[in-house]
Structures are given as C-alpha cells and as structure tokens.
Design a protein around this motif. Structure first.
Motif, PDB file in Angstrom:
ATOM      1  N   THR A   1       0.840  -1.204   0.000  1.00 25.12           N
ATOM      2  CA  THR A   1       0.000   0.000   0.000  1.00 25.12           C
ATOM      3  C   THR A   1       0.870   1.247   0.000  1.00 25.12           C
ATOM      4  N   VAL A   2       0.699   2.053  -1.037  1.00 26.07           N
ATOM      5  CA  VAL A   2       1.435   3.314  -1.175  1.00 26.07           C
ATOM      6  C   VAL A   2       0.423   4.398  -1.527  1.00 26.07           C
ATOM      7  N   ASN A   3       0.235   5.338  -0.641  1.00 25.90           N
ATOM      8  CA  ASN A   3      -0.728   6.427  -0.868  1.00 25.90           C
ATOM      9  C   ASN A   3      -2.106   5.894  -1.244  1.00 25.90           C
ATOM     10  N   ASP A   4      -2.565   4.906  -0.501  1.00 19.63           N
ATOM     11  CA  ASP A   4      -3.903   4.319  -0.678  1.00 19.63           C
ATOM     12  C   ASP A   4      -4.066   3.541  -1.983  1.00 19.63           C
ATOM     13  N   GLN A   5      -2.963   3.241  -2.656  1.00 15.31           N
ATOM     14  CA  GLN A   5      -3.011   2.402  -3.844  1.00 15.31           C
ATOM     15  C   GLN A   5      -2.040   1.246  -3.670  1.00 15.31           C
ATOM     16  N   LYS A   6      -2.123   0.270  -4.571  1.00 20.50           N
ATOM     17  CA  LYS A   6      -1.293  -0.922  -4.458  1.00 20.50           C
ATOM     18  C   LYS A   6      -0.153  -0.911  -5.479  1.00 20.50           C
ATOM     19  N   MET A   7       1.073  -0.979  -4.942  1.00 22.09           N
ATOM     20  CA  MET A   7       2.252  -1.088  -5.787  1.00 22.09           C
ATOM     21  C   MET A   7       2.813  -2.497  -5.653  1.00 22.09           C
ATOM     22  N   ASN A   8       3.147  -3.095  -6.784  1.00 19.88           N
ATOM     23  CA  ASN A   8       3.622  -4.485  -6.807  1.00 19.88           C
ATOM     24  C   ASN A   8       5.145  -4.545  -6.814  1.00 19.88           C
ATOM     25  N   ILE A   9       5.701  -5.374  -5.953  1.00 18.57           N
ATOM     26  CA  ILE A   9       7.147  -5.615  -5.960  1.00 18.57           C
ATOM     27  C   ILE A   9       7.392  -7.122  -5.870  1.00 18.57           C
ATOM     28  N   GLN A  10       8.569  -7.528  -6.271  1.00 14.76           N
ATOM     29  CA  GLN A  10       8.961  -8.935  -6.162  1.00 14.76           C
ATOM     30  C   GLN A  10      10.339  -9.006  -5.520  1.00 14.76           C
ATOM     31  N   ILE A  11      10.472  -9.834  -4.494  1.00 13.23           N
ATOM     32  CA  ILE A  11      11.747  -9.995  -3.792  1.00 13.23           C
ATOM     33  C   ILE A  11      12.277 -11.404  -4.039  1.00 13.23           C
ATOM     34  N   TYR A  12      13.530 -11.473  -4.470  1.00 12.50           N
ATOM     35  CA  TYR A  12      14.173 -12.760  -4.736  1.00 12.50           C
ATOM     36  C   TYR A  12      15.334 -12.960  -3.765  1.00 12.50           C
ATOM     37  N   GLY A  13      15.390 -14.138  -3.160  1.00 13.58           N
ATOM     38  CA  GLY A  13      16.546 -14.507  -2.354  1.00 13.58           C
ATOM     39  C   GLY A  13      16.579 -13.847  -0.994  1.00 13.58           C
ATOM     40  N   ASP A  14      17.595 -14.261  -0.217  1.00  9.16           N
ATOM     41  CA  ASP A  14      17.743 -13.738   1.147  1.00  9.16           C
ATOM     42  C   ASP A  14      19.197 -13.420   1.467  1.00  9.16           C
ATOM     43  N   LYS A  15      19.954 -13.068   0.431  1.00 12.49           N
ATOM     44  CA  LYS A  15      21.359 -12.708   0.634  1.00 12.49           C
ATOM     45  C   LYS A  15      21.470 -11.403   1.428  1.00 12.49           C
ATOM     46  N   LYS A  16      22.654 -11.130   1.928  1.00 11.11           N
ATOM     47  CA  LYS A  16      22.866  -9.961   2.777  1.00 11.11           C
ATOM     48  C   LYS A  16      22.766  -8.656   1.991  1.00 11.11           C
ATOM     49  N   GLU A  17      23.423  -8.601   0.833  1.00 16.65           N
ATOM     50  CA  GLU A  17      23.410  -7.387   0.016  1.00 16.65           C
ATOM     51  C   GLU A  17      22.161  -7.340  -0.852  1.00 16.65           C
ATOM     52  N   THR A  18      21.615  -6.129  -1.008  1.00  9.33           N
ATOM     53  CA  THR A  18      20.374  -5.954  -1.760  1.00  9.33           C
ATOM     54  C   THR A  18      20.582  -5.071  -2.979  1.00  9.33           C
ATOM     55  N   ILE A  19      19.957  -5.480  -4.085  1.00  5.98           N
ATOM     56  CA  ILE A  19      19.920  -4.672  -5.300  1.00  5.98           C
ATOM     57  C   ILE A  19      18.461  -4.391  -5.635  1.00  5.98           C
ATOM     58  N   VAL A  20      18.141  -3.116  -5.847  1.00  3.59           N
ATOM     59  CA  VAL A  20      16.784  -2.715  -6.230  1.00  3.59           C
ATOM     60  C   VAL A  20      16.785  -2.371  -7.715  1.00  3.59           C
ATOM     61  N   LEU A  21      15.925  -3.048  -8.472  1.00  4.30           N
ATOM     62  CA  LEU A  21      15.846  -2.863  -9.919  1.00  4.30           C
ATOM     63  C   LEU A  21      14.678  -1.956 -10.287  1.00  4.30           C
ATOM     64  N   LEU A  22      14.962  -0.937 -11.115  1.00  5.49           N
ATOM     65  CA  LEU A  22      13.947  -0.002 -11.583  1.00  5.49           C
ATOM     66  C   LEU A  22      13.864  -0.071 -13.112  1.00  5.49           C
ATOM     67  N   PRO A  23      12.651  -0.102 -13.676  1.00  2.00           N
ATOM     68  CA  PRO A  23      12.478  -0.352 -15.113  1.00  2.00           C
ATOM     69  C   PRO A  23      12.595   0.869 -16.005  1.00  2.00           C
ATOM     70  N   GLY A  24      12.723   0.591 -17.309  1.00  2.00           N
ATOM     71  CA  GLY A  24      12.695   1.642 -18.316  1.00  2.00           C
ATOM     72  C   GLY A  24      11.274   2.080 -18.600  1.00  2.00           C
ATOM     73  N   PHE A  25      11.137   3.166 -19.347  1.00  2.00           N
ATOM     74  CA  PHE A  25       9.838   3.744 -19.652  1.00  2.00           C
ATOM     75  C   PHE A  25       8.928   2.757 -20.378  1.00  2.00           C
ATOM     76  N   MET A  26       7.707   2.615 -19.886  1.00  4.40           N
ATOM     77  CA  MET A  26       6.665   1.777 -20.470  1.00  4.40           C
ATOM     78  C   MET A  26       7.019   0.297 -20.510  1.00  4.40           C
ATOM     79  N   THR A  27       7.920  -0.138 -19.637  1.00  6.81           N
ATOM     80  CA  THR A  27       8.194  -1.569 -19.545  1.00  6.81           C
ATOM     81  C   THR A  27       6.918  -2.267 -19.103  1.00  6.81           C
ATOM     82  N   THR A  28       6.456  -3.194 -19.908  1.00 14.98           N
ATOM     83  CA  THR A  28       5.168  -3.860 -19.666  1.00 14.98           C
ATOM     84  C   THR A  28       5.077  -4.493 -18.293  1.00 14.98           C
ATOM     85  N   SER A  29       5.992  -5.398 -18.021  1.00 15.00           N
ATOM     86  CA  SER A  29       6.004  -6.133 -16.762  1.00 15.00           C
ATOM     87  C   SER A  29       7.439  -6.189 -16.268  1.00 15.00           C
TER      88      SER A  29
END
Length: 313
Positions: free
Chosen positions: A49-77
């Motif tokens: 829930t972000v500002n009363d709307q639903k944002m979808n995220i997917q988390i893979y793995g449980d390693k110590k270091e984290t990488i957050v991936l952000l998409p290009g413009f109009m990436t479908t999925s």
C-alpha cells in the motif's frame, strides 16, 4: 454527370463505412480480449500500500546485500522483463524488482508523474518492507529518477548501476509520442500491430512460453495507462529538474552502455563519462547489444555487478 457523381459518392460512402466497421471490429475485439486476458493473468509479487493504492514488488533470495531494480519507460512487466537478470543476480544478492504505478501488476494512477512523486512512491514501498540499505540498478529512464532518489536518500543507497541508463544532458525528452500511444491503445490497433510484429512487445529472450504469454496479457492491459501517458508528458520537466544533480565525489557508479546506443551516437558515451569524471569509484563499460542489455547480457551484467560492488565495499 450527376449520376456519375452520385455513384462515386455512394462508392466513397461504402468504402468509409467498411473502414469504420473494420475499426469498430478491432475496437470491440480488443475490449473482449482484454476482459478474457484479465482472468488469465497470474498474480506474482507482493502488493504494497502506497498512498492508498497498491504497488507491486517482487523480492528474490535472502542474501545480505540488496539490489533494487527499476524499469525503463513503459516496460510492460518489470518482473518478467528483468527475469533473465534476476535469475543471475539472486545467486549473490537479494534482488527487489519494483513495478511503479501503471506498470506490471501495480495499480494505475492519476497522480502527477513528477520525479518527486515517482521517487517518493518507490521509497515508501521499500521502506514498508524494511529495505533501507541497497544498490540502485536502473534501466533507461529510471536513470533520471535515480539521480533524484540518490539525492533524497543518500544514507540508504550505497551505489548506482545504470543499464544503458538515461541522463538529463541527453535532451530529446519533449516528444514521447503519448498521443499516438493513447490512440493505439484505446483503438485496439496496438494489439493488431503487436500480433503482426511480436518484436514490438520486447519480450525478454529465454523466458518460457507461459511467461511470454503473461507478458503479452500484461502488455495489452498496460499500454497507454494513465500513469505512463502522464509520465511521458512530465518527462521534459523531470529532465529539467534533475539537470544539475550530480553524484558525490566518491559515490560508486557503474555505467553499462549498449553498442546500439553508443555506435550511432558517440555523445551517449561522452555524457556518461562526463557524469563520472574525477570519481575514482566510478566505471563505464560498453557491452555488445541493444538497449535491453539485461535480456541478452544478464550473466555479464551480474558478473560485472558482483566485481564492481566487491571492489567498492
């Protein structure tokens, strides 16, 4: 003469009528298909829930270091788009894929797509999961948003990795074809064009048939979303707002540029080198491939990422 003109008028009327019927058929078929496909879309990821709307995220793995991936413009999925890369990265890192509003399985939104709103929404989603120590990895336009993000949250972002990522100095942000995109979407013509030329969908190489089908369903659902159309309209202003932002002197930055971008336009490499000039913890590497490097060079990107982050700890 009058009879001839009358006949010509009748013929033109018939032709126009046929064209209208064809377009009406395309429009109705698209609506029917969208309704059917909505029932076939598999829920993946986690809704935040972000500002009363639903944002979808997917988390893979449980390693110590984290990488957050952000998409290009109009990436479908984004979740499916990044799959070749997440499959490689998750061997060494915890990987978080964010689907901004209007993307993937996140809600659409009418809220302005300013760089401030975009970054605040992403941060809210990450914060809700306790993610506060990570590397940002951004494709294309998300390179612009990452500049604002890093400026806003410097204590959370340890490094930046750009996959053929955009910079405000590249210019050409004022014509994103939003009117044409909206027309193709609402009329149903996008479906016709995509079925005739599947390359238009940019389905990642290597994904199985099931995921490829899911990608199509989500693509037809999201094309011309309110959020992405507004994002296109906001792009010139977002470029302007981030133009004077720079990285701190020793902030780790790795630019991975595609030959499809550098070969026809030498300035693409030039502006990225200028952005990291004097930064001893910054690197730039050119990879053979098109703008979607993460589709074809996933293993190489993952290895370069591992080496770069290990070296800059």
């Amino acid at each position: 003469m009058k009879k001839v003109m009358k006949r010509i008028g009748i013929i033109l009327t018939i032709i126009v009528g046929i064209i209208v019927l064809i377009f009406l058929g395309i429009f109705i078929n698209n609506k029917i298909q969208l309704a059917r496909e909505a029932k076939k879309i598999d829920p993946v990821g986690e809704k935040i829930t972000v500002n009363d709307q639903k944002m979808n995220i997917q988390i893979y793995g449980d390693k110590k270091e984290t990488i957050v991936l952000l998409p290009g413009f109009m990436t479908t999925s984004p979740i499916i788009d990044f799959k070749p890369l997440t499959d490689e990265l998750k061997k060494d890192f915890r990987v978080v894929v964010v689907e901004p509003f209007g993307y993937g399985l996140s809600d659409d939104t009418t809220k302005e797509r300013s760089v401030e709103n975009l970054t605040e929404e992403i941060h809210t989603a990450l914060k809700s999961k306790g993610i506060d120590d990570y590397t940002l990895m951004a494709h294309s336009i998300s390179g612009i948003y990452s500049l604002e993000y890093i400026k806003k949250y410097p204590k959370e972002v340890n490094a930046f990795i750009g996959i053929d990522s955009s910079l405000p100095s590249q210019g050409n942000a004022d014509d994103n074809g939003e009117a044409m995109i909206k027309f193709l979407s609402s009329s149903g013509l996008y479906r016709v064009l995509a079925m005739a030329s599947p390359d238009l969908l940019s389905i990642p190489e290597g994904v199985d048939n099931k995921l490829a089908e899911q990608y199509k369903y989500i693509s037809f659902k999201n094309i011309g979303s309110t959020a992405t159309i507004n994002e296109a309209k906001s792009m010139p202003e977002n470029f302007s707002k981030t133009k004077k932002i720079s990285y701190t002197k020793n902030f780790p930055v790795l630019y991975l540029l595609a030959t499809e971008s550098t070969d026809p336009d030498p300035s693409w490499e030039k502006i990225h080198r200028e952005m990291i000039e004097g930064n001893k913890q910054a690197e730039l590497k050119i990879l053979e491939g098109d703008h979607y490097l993460h589709h074809t060079k996933a293993k190489e990107i993952a290895e370069d990422t591992k080496q770069f982050l290990t070296h800059n700890k």
